[in-house]
Design an enzyme around this catalytic site. Structure first.
Site, PDB file in Angstrom:
ATOM      1  N   LYS A 123      24.947 -23.436   8.053  1.00  0.00           N
ATOM      2  CA  LYS A 123      24.778 -23.813   6.638  1.00  0.00           C
ATOM      3  C   LYS A 123      24.411 -22.559   5.866  1.00  0.00           C
ATOM      4  O   LYS A 123      23.849 -21.612   6.434  1.00  0.00           O
ATOM      5  CB  LYS A 123      23.652 -24.842   6.486  1.00  0.00           C
ATOM      6  CG  LYS A 123      23.720 -25.640   5.209  1.00  0.00           C
ATOM      7  CD  LYS A 123      24.636 -26.841   5.340  1.00  0.00           C
ATOM      8  CE  LYS A 123      24.720 -27.646   4.058  1.00  0.00           C
ATOM      9  NZ  LYS A 123      25.408 -28.924   4.269  1.00  0.00           N
TER      10      LYS A 123
HETATM   11  P1  NAD Z   1      27.106 -32.647  -5.853  1.00  0.00           P
HETATM   12  O1  NAD Z   1      26.583 -31.375  -6.378  1.00  0.00           O
HETATM   13  O2  NAD Z   1      28.557 -32.984  -6.059  1.00  0.00           O
HETATM   14  O3  NAD Z   1      26.242 -33.878  -6.423  1.00  0.00           O
HETATM   15  C1  NAD Z   1      24.849 -33.932  -6.290  1.00  0.00           C
HETATM   16  C2  NAD Z   1      24.356 -35.113  -7.103  1.00  0.00           C
HETATM   17  O4  NAD Z   1      22.946 -35.280  -6.878  1.00  0.00           O
HETATM   18  C3  NAD Z   1      24.532 -34.942  -8.599  1.00  0.00           C
HETATM   19  O5  NAD Z   1      24.932 -36.173  -9.175  1.00  0.00           O
HETATM   20  C4  NAD Z   1      23.130 -34.575  -9.070  1.00  0.00           C
HETATM   21  O6  NAD Z   1      22.887 -34.918 -10.414  1.00  0.00           O
HETATM   22  C5  NAD Z   1      22.293 -35.411  -8.125  1.00  0.00           C
HETATM   23  N1  NAD Z   1      20.896 -34.953  -8.053  1.00  0.00           N
HETATM   24  C6  NAD Z   1      20.442 -33.674  -7.933  1.00  0.00           C
HETATM   25  N2  NAD Z   1      19.100 -33.656  -7.930  1.00  0.00           N
HETATM   26  C7  NAD Z   1      18.701 -34.940  -8.070  1.00  0.00           C
HETATM   27  C8  NAD Z   1      17.435 -35.574  -8.148  1.00  0.00           C
HETATM   28  N3  NAD Z   1      16.307 -34.856  -8.101  1.00  0.00           N
HETATM   29  N4  NAD Z   1      17.387 -36.927  -8.281  1.00  0.00           N
HETATM   30  C9  NAD Z   1      18.534 -37.656  -8.362  1.00  0.00           C
HETATM   31  N5  NAD Z   1      19.754 -37.105  -8.278  1.00  0.00           N
HETATM   32  C10 NAD Z   1      19.837 -35.773  -8.146  1.00  0.00           C
HETATM   33  O7  NAD Z   1      26.746 -32.659  -4.292  1.00  0.00           O
HETATM   34  P2  NAD Z   1      27.441 -33.468  -3.123  1.00  0.00           P
HETATM   35  O8  NAD Z   1      28.465 -32.593  -2.494  1.00  0.00           O
HETATM   36  O9  NAD Z   1      27.808 -34.821  -3.603  1.00  0.00           O
HETATM   37  O10 NAD Z   1      26.230 -33.560  -2.079  1.00  0.00           O
HETATM   38  C11 NAD Z   1      25.239 -34.588  -2.164  1.00  0.00           C
HETATM   39  C12 NAD Z   1      24.563 -34.719  -0.825  1.00  0.00           C
HETATM   40  O11 NAD Z   1      25.564 -35.016   0.180  1.00  0.00           O
HETATM   41  C13 NAD Z   1      23.845 -33.465  -0.304  1.00  0.00           C
HETATM   42  O12 NAD Z   1      22.742 -33.860   0.463  1.00  0.00           O
HETATM   43  C14 NAD Z   1      24.880 -32.823   0.599  1.00  0.00           C
HETATM   44  O13 NAD Z   1      24.296 -31.966   1.562  1.00  0.00           O
HETATM   45  C15 NAD Z   1      25.486 -34.045   1.233  1.00  0.00           C
HETATM   46  N6  NAD Z   1      26.808 -33.861   1.804  1.00  0.00           N
HETATM   47  C16 NAD Z   1      27.853 -33.419   1.057  1.00  0.00           C
HETATM   48  C17 NAD Z   1      29.114 -33.288   1.654  1.00  0.00           C
HETATM   49  C18 NAD Z   1      30.330 -32.890   0.875  1.00  0.00           C
HETATM   50  O14 NAD Z   1      31.437 -32.915   1.451  1.00  0.00           O
HETATM   51  N7  NAD Z   1      30.219 -32.546  -0.397  1.00  0.00           N
HETATM   52  C19 NAD Z   1      29.287 -33.576   3.014  1.00  0.00           C
HETATM   53  C20 NAD Z   1      28.198 -34.034   3.743  1.00  0.00           C
HETATM   54  C21 NAD Z   1      26.963 -34.186   3.116  1.00  0.00           C
END
Ligand code: NAD
Length: 433
Positions: A123
């Site tokens: 990561k």
């Molecule tokens: P992203 O940046 O597209 O979206 C993140 C979202 O979380 C946004 O809507 C943001 O406003 C919200 N957020 C941020 N801080 C917040 C808070 N304090 N309270 C409430 N909401 C809040 O990110 P993503 O890619 O959707 O990732 C989200 C989660 O999923 C992370 O934990 C990431 O590690 C995990 N994840 C993502 C992927 C991927 O393919 N993108 C894969 C596996 C896991």
């Protein structure tokens, strides 16, 4: 063949690995301790999981648009590479720390082994608030960071991907920077690229599709119909947004959505397409006119059947776990539930589908992207989605069976499956020199 036993714990952990037990790395260590009794002979290798293989901290200096120089701290952690190259996303966030990136890398090792893709776990992250940067500043940060971690990444070494606040464009800049430095176009160095640059169809939606797939499987086992079920989603980015859309398309009512800017609620169900358009215009769900606004903390009291945390770590804690109304929690985010909260939910009979299986759809299609890049032969979206769904269902089934056999949570069951695979590889490879 007998491999000589490794002394399990002769030396204490270095201080930087003894992160306080309230942080994400401390949580990972607790999760490993919980699973150790189920590892049999392989438990003698368990110390390798408690020590990331390689960690790089880099300075990322850039010229800001106003002519001054700013420095940001960047990280790339390769937790374990026993089963293959490192694989895991890159996060841009003002609160990123080394301890957080260590835990996220470790969860990638578990996740990749749980769905049996041939990767270790890695990561990366930069401690930066991308909302404070212009597009050209963001590009400079991305390129300088990529160049600095270029020492340890590569298509057969460690392959980054998108995570919080990074997207296809960021991946395109990373691919281009790495390619310029090595003197050839190396599409396989990152996944989650635009389709025009060797990206895969279906990658953008893959994590949300995986969340939906395991959600359907878990709901079926609870006797819960998705059609008509009520769902609350925290985070409305890549993972939360796609998950919400797929559940809504299957007839569920998305009653509440929270992001960094606000919480919106509508008992009859939010219009996900209209909410998506609102976020595209305003950057947050806040101010969405076809819904009530709730105070941020009220989100946890919303009546719903299914809760999908899809934002950041440590959101469901001992403080709010007793208040959740859901019967089923599907962890789209990484590490959203603390171990204390896990126990509370377990005692209350709430089924938790853990991150290490629930959000593995993203890395599964990243694997497909990497394979397609190497073979320069691209698959149809239907083929990709079919294979993704098959892998997710198979992995969920295997974990469900282990959980039933050992009377453990799905999280511990996933760790059992994954740690056995990682440590078997460790055992077969032996210790160099
Ligand atoms: P992203 O940046 O597209 O979206 C993140 C979202 O979380 C946004 O809507 C943001 O406003 C919200 N957020 C941020 N801080 C917040 C808070 N304090 N309270 C409430 N909401 C809040 O990110 P993503 O890619 O959707 O990732 C989200 C989660 O999923 C992370 O934990 C990431 O590690 C995990 N994840 C993502 C992927 C991927 O393919 N993108 C894969 C596996 C896991």
């Amino acid at each position: 063949m007998h491999t000589p036993a490794a002394p399990s714990s002769v030396h204490a952990l270095p201080s930087y690995l003894q992160a306080d037990h309230l942080g994400p790395w401390g949580i990972f260590l607790q999760q490993v301790d919980r699973v150790t009794p189920y590892l049999g002979d392989l438990a003698r290798w368990v110390e390798t999981l408690k020590r990331p293989k390689r960690m790089l901290i880099v300075d990322v200096p850039i010229h800001l648009d106003n002519g001054t120089v700013a420095h940001f701290e960047g990280y790339r952690v390769q937790h374990n590479t026993s089963r293959g190259p490192g694989k895991g996303g890159v996060r841009f966030h003002q609160d990123v720390t080394l301890s957080e990136v260590m835990a996220l890398a470790a969860w990638m090792s578990i996740k990749n082994a749980a769905v049996n893709v041939p990767y270790g776990g890695a990561k990366g992250g930069i401690r930066v608030d991308p909302r404070q940067l212009s597009a050209s500043e963001l590009e400079r940060v991305t390129r300088r960071y990529t160049s600095e971690i270029g020492l340890i990444i590569g298509p057969t070494k460690d392959i980054p991907a998108p995570d919080v606040n990074t997207n296809e464009q960021v991946m395109a800049w990373m691919m281009d920077t790495y390619s310029m430095n090595v003197g050839e176009t190396a599409t396989g160095v990152v996944t989650g690229k635009p389709v025009d640059l060797g990206g895969s169809l279906g990658r953008r939606e893959a994590t949300g599709r995986g969340v939906f797939t395991v959600g359907v499987e878990a709901a079926r086992r609870l006797g819960l119909e998705i059609n008509g079920a009520t769902v609350a989603v925290q985070g409305f980015g890549n993972v939360g947004g796609v998950s919400a859309r797929l559940f809504a398309e299957a007839g569920a009512r998305i009653v509440a959505v929270q992001d960094h800017g606000g919480t919106v609620y509508r008992a009859a169900g939010l219009d996900v397409a209209a909410l998506t358009a609102h976020v595209a215009r305003h950057g947050s769900v806040a101010g969405f006119e076809h819904a009530e606004t709730l105070a941020q903390d009220r989100f946890w009291d919303v009546p719903c059947d299914i809760l999908i945390p899809a934002a950041l770590e440590q959101q469901i804690t001992a403080v709010n776990a007793g208040r959740l109304q859901a019967r089923l929690v599907i962890e789209g985010a990484n590490g959203p539930t603390t171990p204390e909260a896990d126990d509370i939910l377990n005692d209350r009979g709430v089924l938790v589908v853990p991150d290490v299986i629930a959000n593995a759809g993203g890395v599964t299609v990243s694997y497909f992207e990497w394979v397609q890049d190497f073979s320069s032969f691209f698959w149809s979206e239907d083929e990709i989605n079919d294979r993704l769904i098959r892998i997710m269902r198979g992995a969920f089934d295997a974990v469900w069976q282990i959980a039933a056999e050992h009377h453990v949570s799905l999280r511990t069951a996933t760790f059992i499956v994954a740690c056995r695979r990682i440590l078997r590889a460790r055992d077969l490879r032996g210790l160099y020199p």
